[in-house]
Structure formats: C-alpha cells, structure tokens
Design an enzyme around this catalytic site. Structure first.
Site, PDB file in Angstrom:
ATOM      1  N   ASP A 122       0.893  -1.144   0.000  1.00  8.62           N
ATOM      2  CA  ASP A 122       0.000   0.000   0.000  1.00  8.62           C
ATOM      3  C   ASP A 122       0.940   1.204   0.000  1.00  8.62           C
ATOM      4  O   ASP A 122       1.863   1.274   0.819  1.00  8.62           O
ATOM      5  CB  ASP A 122      -0.836  -0.059   1.291  1.00  8.62           C
ATOM      6  CG  ASP A 122      -2.230   0.497   1.131  1.00  8.62           C
ATOM      7  OD1 ASP A 122      -2.801   0.370   0.032  1.00  8.62           O
ATOM      8  OD2 ASP A 122      -2.765   1.051   2.108  1.00  8.62           O
TER       9      ASP A 122
ATOM     10  N   GLU B 181      -8.962   4.347  -4.444  1.00 10.31           N
ATOM     11  CA  GLU B 181      -8.679   3.324  -3.423  1.00 10.31           C
ATOM     12  C   GLU B 181      -8.397   2.028  -4.162  1.00 10.31           C
ATOM     13  O   GLU B 181      -9.130   1.646  -5.072  1.00 10.31           O
ATOM     14  CB  GLU B 181      -9.890   3.161  -2.491  1.00 10.31           C
ATOM     15  CG  GLU B 181      -9.745   2.074  -1.438  1.00 10.31           C
ATOM     16  CD  GLU B 181      -8.620   2.333  -0.439  1.00 10.31           C
ATOM     17  OE1 GLU B 181      -7.442   2.234  -0.839  1.00 10.31           O
ATOM     18  OE2 GLU B 181      -8.920   2.592   0.734  1.00 10.31           O
TER      19      GLU B 181
ATOM     20  N   ALA C 202      -4.640  -6.547   5.328  1.00 16.63           N
ATOM     21  CA  ALA C 202      -5.543  -7.112   6.289  1.00 16.63           C
ATOM     22  C   ALA C 202      -6.453  -8.138   5.607  1.00 16.63           C
ATOM     23  O   ALA C 202      -6.847  -7.925   4.467  1.00 16.63           O
ATOM     24  CB  ALA C 202      -6.423  -5.981   6.885  1.00 16.63           C
TER      25      ALA C 202
END
Ligand code: VGL
Ligand code: ZN
Length: 195
Positions: A61, A113, A146
């Site tokens: 990320d 995103e 995650a």
C-alpha cells in the site's frame, strides 16, 4: 506441473505497529518467515535459492500524503502507508526476500482506493498478474494484512485470473476478528483453499 509463488500482502509497519496496526500482525510476520524458511530448507539450499523455485512477490500500500481514503480527506482510514515513510515500509525481517521487480505498489493515485494487489505495479510498470504469468505460476500462496481488505481482494482477483489460491491462515492479520472469520469462511466458499 505445479509452479508455486508466495504473495506477501501489505506486511508494512503502519499495519503492524503503526497508525492502522492490525490484530495478530507480529505472529503473521513470524509465521510467514517460518513458511519461507521451511520451503528454503526443502530445497536444501542457501536462503535466497528459494527465489529461483518459489518466487516471493510483495504488495505495498503506497499512498500520497493526501490520499482520498484518509480521514482528513473525507475517507474512512487514518493516514497510513505514505510513500517514503517508515509506515509504508516492508517489515525488516522480510525485506531480504524483496526485490524491486517483484514489489508492486498500489494506491499511488490520490483519487483511487486500491485494495487489490492486482492493481499494483512494479517499478517497470508491470502488474502482479503479468509477472505471475511470466513465471508460469499455477499455485499462489497468499499471506498478509488485512484479511478483510487487501488480502481478500487480492485472493479473489487471483482466483478470477485462473490461479489456484492457497491462503495461509496463520500468516494473516486483521482489522476485526469477526470480520476476519467471516472473510475466511466466504473465501473458502468461493474456492480459495484456506490452509
Ligand atoms: C488496507 C485499509 C486501507 C489493507 C489498505 O492493506 O488491507 N486496509 N488500506
Ligand atoms: Zn491504504
């Protein structure tokens, strides 16, 4: 013939001990190292020989400081994994296994995103899917952080692209324990091998 690869999703400091620290992150890193070690030993070789027969690919990320997913910009997350900060770096114990051509950054555009590692690119502009094809990969082992977000989206895109997906359940960290369990159950339903 089975050709394996390991995809390590977002094992970055902000998800381990930083602004978005996730449950089970330390154990996930330790168990990932054990998994890598086991496969190295199987081959009876030196540490890095694993890279020849069991490539390890890293997802990062990698946000600009004003990314639209951050609360200050109206998004849902605290600021995290800003490019050039410690929070966006791969855990030091895993770093020896990372190379530039097998590291894929996502979330680099402030407006978008990107939870899936499939949306990332390496420094040569190549995607994860492209490189896995080049490596003639059949089976992809996935670990990371995650479970409910980037791991899940990456696994589902791998499955759609035709890879056999093995999810290493000891090597995951998560935002929420209940969300983690639910995501694992749903992924298993979809055909992802939760191991
Ligand atoms: C992630 C929240 C925000 C993840 C990334 O890697 O799962 N979660 N950005
Ligand atoms: Zn993010």
């Amino acid at each position: 013939m089975q050709n394996n690869a390991l995809v390590v999703v977002d094992m970055l400091y902000d998800f381990i001990d930083g602004s978005l620290a996730c449950h089970n992150a330390d154990a996930a890193v330790t168990n990932t190292l054990k998994f890598i070690d086991l496969h190295t030993k199987d081959q009876g070789g030196e540490d890095h020989e694993i890279l020849d027969t069991f490539p390890i690919l890293f997802i990062r990320d990698h946000h600009p400081a004003d990314h639209s997913s951050f609360k200050e910009q109206g998004g849902i997350w605290p600021s995290h994994c800003v490019a050039g900060t410690r929070g966006g770096e791969i855990h030091a114990d895993l770093l020896p296994y990372a190379s530039e051509e097998l590291t894929f950054d996502k979330g680099c555009d402030r407006a978008v995103e990107q939870y899936s590692g499939f949306d990332g690119q390496n420094n040569a502009g190549q995607s994860l899917g492209e490189i896995l094809e080049l490596l003639d990969t059949s089976d992809v082992y996935v670990c990371g952080i995650a479970t409910e977000y980037c791991v899940r989206n990456t696994c589902e895109d791998l499955l759609k692209a035709g890879f056999k997906v093995h999810l290493l359940s000891d090597c995951l960290a998560y935002v929420d324990a209940e969300g983690h369990r639910k995501a694992l159950a749903e992924m298993a339903q979809e055909g992802i091998k939760v191991e």
